[in-house]
Enzyme design. Structure first.
Site, PDB file in Angstrom:
ATOM      1  N   ASN A   9       7.255 -32.288 -17.648  1.00  0.00           N
ATOM      2  CA  ASN A   9       6.652 -30.964 -17.479  1.00  0.00           C
ATOM      3  C   ASN A   9       5.145 -31.182 -17.460  1.00  0.00           C
ATOM      4  OD1 ASN A   9       5.681 -28.382 -17.592  1.00  0.00           O
ATOM      5  ND2 ASN A   9       6.493 -27.910 -19.631  1.00  0.00           N
ATOM      6  N   TRP A  10       4.585 -31.145 -16.267  1.00  0.00           N
ATOM      7  CA  TRP A  10       3.147 -31.438 -16.136  1.00  0.00           C
ATOM      8  C   TRP A  10       2.277 -30.287 -16.637  1.00  0.00           C
ATOM      9  CZ3 TRP A  10       2.126 -34.108 -10.717  1.00  0.00           C
ATOM     10  CH2 TRP A  10       2.869 -35.298 -10.655  1.00  0.00           C
ATOM     11  N   LYS A  11       2.887 -29.120 -16.864  1.00  0.00           N
ATOM     12  CA  LYS A  11       2.126 -27.928 -17.284  1.00  0.00           C
ATOM     13  C   LYS A  11       0.968 -27.693 -16.296  1.00  0.00           C
ATOM     14  CE  LYS A  11       3.832 -28.740 -21.904  1.00  0.00           C
ATOM     15  NZ  LYS A  11       3.682 -28.612 -23.342  1.00  0.00           N
ATOM     16  N   HIS A  94      10.007 -21.555 -21.106  1.00  0.00           N
ATOM     17  CA  HIS A  94       9.237 -22.471 -21.946  1.00  0.00           C
ATOM     18  C   HIS A  94       8.511 -21.677 -23.036  1.00  0.00           C
ATOM     19  CE1 HIS A  94       6.254 -25.390 -23.242  1.00  0.00           C
ATOM     20  NE2 HIS A  94       7.074 -26.311 -22.770  1.00  0.00           N
ATOM     21  N   GLU A  96       5.629 -21.833 -24.093  1.00  0.00           N
ATOM     22  CA  GLU A  96       4.277 -21.398 -23.702  1.00  0.00           C
ATOM     23  C   GLU A  96       4.341 -20.123 -22.857  1.00  0.00           C
ATOM     24  OE1 GLU A  96       3.074 -25.168 -22.102  1.00  0.00           O
ATOM     25  OE2 GLU A  96       3.115 -25.985 -24.141  1.00  0.00           O
ATOM     26  N   GLU A 166      13.406 -27.340 -27.634  1.00  0.00           N
ATOM     27  CA  GLU A 166      12.014 -27.699 -27.915  1.00  0.00           C
ATOM     28  C   GLU A 166      11.530 -26.939 -29.145  1.00  0.00           C
ATOM     29  OE1 GLU A 166       9.918 -29.373 -24.210  1.00  0.00           O
ATOM     30  OE2 GLU A 166       9.631 -27.222 -24.177  1.00  0.00           O
ATOM     31  N   GLY A 172       3.199 -30.696 -28.267  1.00  0.00           N
ATOM     32  CA  GLY A 172       1.778 -31.018 -28.142  1.00  0.00           C
ATOM     33  C   GLY A 172       1.097 -31.271 -29.479  1.00  0.00           C
ATOM     34  N   SER A 212       6.685 -33.702 -28.095  1.00  0.00           N
ATOM     35  CA  SER A 212       6.038 -34.973 -28.444  1.00  0.00           C
ATOM     36  C   SER A 212       6.979 -36.172 -28.290  1.00  0.00           C
ATOM     37  CB  SER A 212       5.471 -34.928 -29.869  1.00  0.00           C
ATOM     38  OG  SER A 212       4.498 -33.899 -29.968  1.00  0.00           O
ATOM     39  N   GLY A 233       6.100 -33.533 -22.050  1.00  0.00           N
ATOM     40  CA  GLY A 233       4.821 -32.967 -21.651  1.00  0.00           C
ATOM     41  C   GLY A 233       3.788 -34.069 -21.471  1.00  0.00           C
ATOM     42  N   GLY A 234       2.958 -34.255 -22.496  1.00  0.00           N
ATOM     43  CA  GLY A 234       1.834 -35.185 -22.414  1.00  0.00           C
ATOM     44  C   GLY A 234       2.183 -36.563 -21.858  1.00  0.00           C
TER      45      GLY A 234
HETATM   46  P1  13P Z   1       4.652 -32.502 -25.316  1.00  0.00           P
HETATM   47  O1  13P Z   1       5.560 -33.640 -24.896  1.00  0.00           O
HETATM   48  O2  13P Z   1       3.261 -32.654 -24.802  1.00  0.00           O
HETATM   49  O3  13P Z   1       4.746 -32.241 -26.781  1.00  0.00           O
HETATM   50  O4  13P Z   1       5.211 -31.196 -24.591  1.00  0.00           O
HETATM   51  C1  13P Z   1       6.564 -30.914 -24.704  1.00  0.00           C
HETATM   52  C2  13P Z   1       6.879 -29.799 -23.793  1.00  0.00           C
HETATM   53  O5  13P Z   1       6.461 -28.673 -24.010  1.00  0.00           O
HETATM   54  C3  13P Z   1       7.681 -30.095 -22.611  1.00  0.00           C
HETATM   55  O6  13P Z   1       8.075 -28.925 -21.982  1.00  0.00           O
END
Ligand code: 13P
Length: 249
Positions: A9-11, A94, A96, A166, A172, A212, A233-234
């Site tokens: 997930n590149w956000k 998600h 977010e 999640e 994050g 994470s 994510g990251g």
């Molecule tokens: P991180 O891996 O950066 O914690 O993000 C997880 C995430 O929200 C994937 O959708």
């Protein structure tokens, strides 16, 4: 028996040029992966990403979808549009989007139904906040989120979706659920699917862990019986890190 699925997930990161570069770097590193590999990129990257992905096994994903087929919804994208743009997977609900954009369990459900009807595979996100875990609500909450999100789908359709567990406190933050916490809560989600849609749907549905997840912790998480993959994510923004997660074995 379930093929693992590792999705990035590149956000809100990387425009078309950087997207193409990252995909070109990633392609040779994951070409022999056993897992299904998906990159969920910003919508402006679809065209560049699709071009870069040509000839690879990596699948293209989006990060959201609207539930109406067309109309006066400024700034939104329909499932049909995503499909036409070459998208196969779409993240829905998600945390977010729930936190910053007013997403509710009910609109998540509408989006899931629209995605499935258009032939997209939804990656449906559920998970508790820190205070909800501390208050002992995790199991009830993820059960509720899961059942509302899937409402109106047939058992066969439910078997084909992806759910991402999640925990909000792990996103994050560098904090990860322990292998046992993640496995237990994903087991609760699978039990909710079993109770509502039967054994076959529960055996088929792929449930990821997200929060994470990285090259260091992926092996322990993926060794758990209930965990079928990760939503990253990251660590999905660096080809070498993401490739290591993909090759968790
Ligand atoms: P991180 O891996 O950066 O914690 O993000 C997880 C995430 O929200 C994937 O959708």
């Amino acid at each position: 028996m379930r093929t693992p699925v590792i999705a990035g997930n590149w956000k809100m990161n990387k425009g078309p040029k950087e997207a193409a570069e990252l995909i070109e770097e990633l392609k040779p590193l994951v070409q022999d992966a056993r897992a299904t590999v998906v990159v969920c990129v910003p919508a402006v990257d679809f065209s560049a990403a699709r071009e870069a992905l040509a000839g690879s096994q990596i699948k293209l994903g989006a990060q959201n979808v609207h539930y109406m087929p067309s109309g006066a919804f400024t700034g939104e994208l329909s499932a049909g549009m995503l499909k036409e743009a070459g998208v196969e997977y779409v993240i829905i609900g998600h945390s977010e989007r729930r936190q910053y954009f007013g997403e509710t369990d009910e609109t998540v459900n509408l989006r899931v139904k629209a995605a499935v009807e258009a032939g997209l595979v939804p990656i449906i996100c559920v998970g508790e906040k820190k205070e909800q875990r501390e208050a002992g609500y995790t199991n009830a909450l993820v059960t509720y989120q899961t059942l509302i999100a899937l409402s109106g789908l047939t058992a066969q359709q439910v078997g084909q979706v992806i759910i991402a567990y999640e925990p909000v406190w792990a996103i994050g933050t560098g904090l990860t659920a322990t292998d046992e916490q993640a496995n237990e809560t994903i087991g609760v989600i699978r039990q909710a699917v079993r109770a509502a849609y039967g054994q076959q749907a529960a055996d088929q549905v792929r449930i990821q862990y997200g929060g994470s997840m990285n090259p260091k912790n992926v092996r322990g998480l993926m060794a758990q019986s209930e965990i079928d993959g990760g939503l990253i994510g990251g660590a999905s923004l660096k080809a070498a890190d993401f490739a290591q997660v993909v090759h968790f074995e």
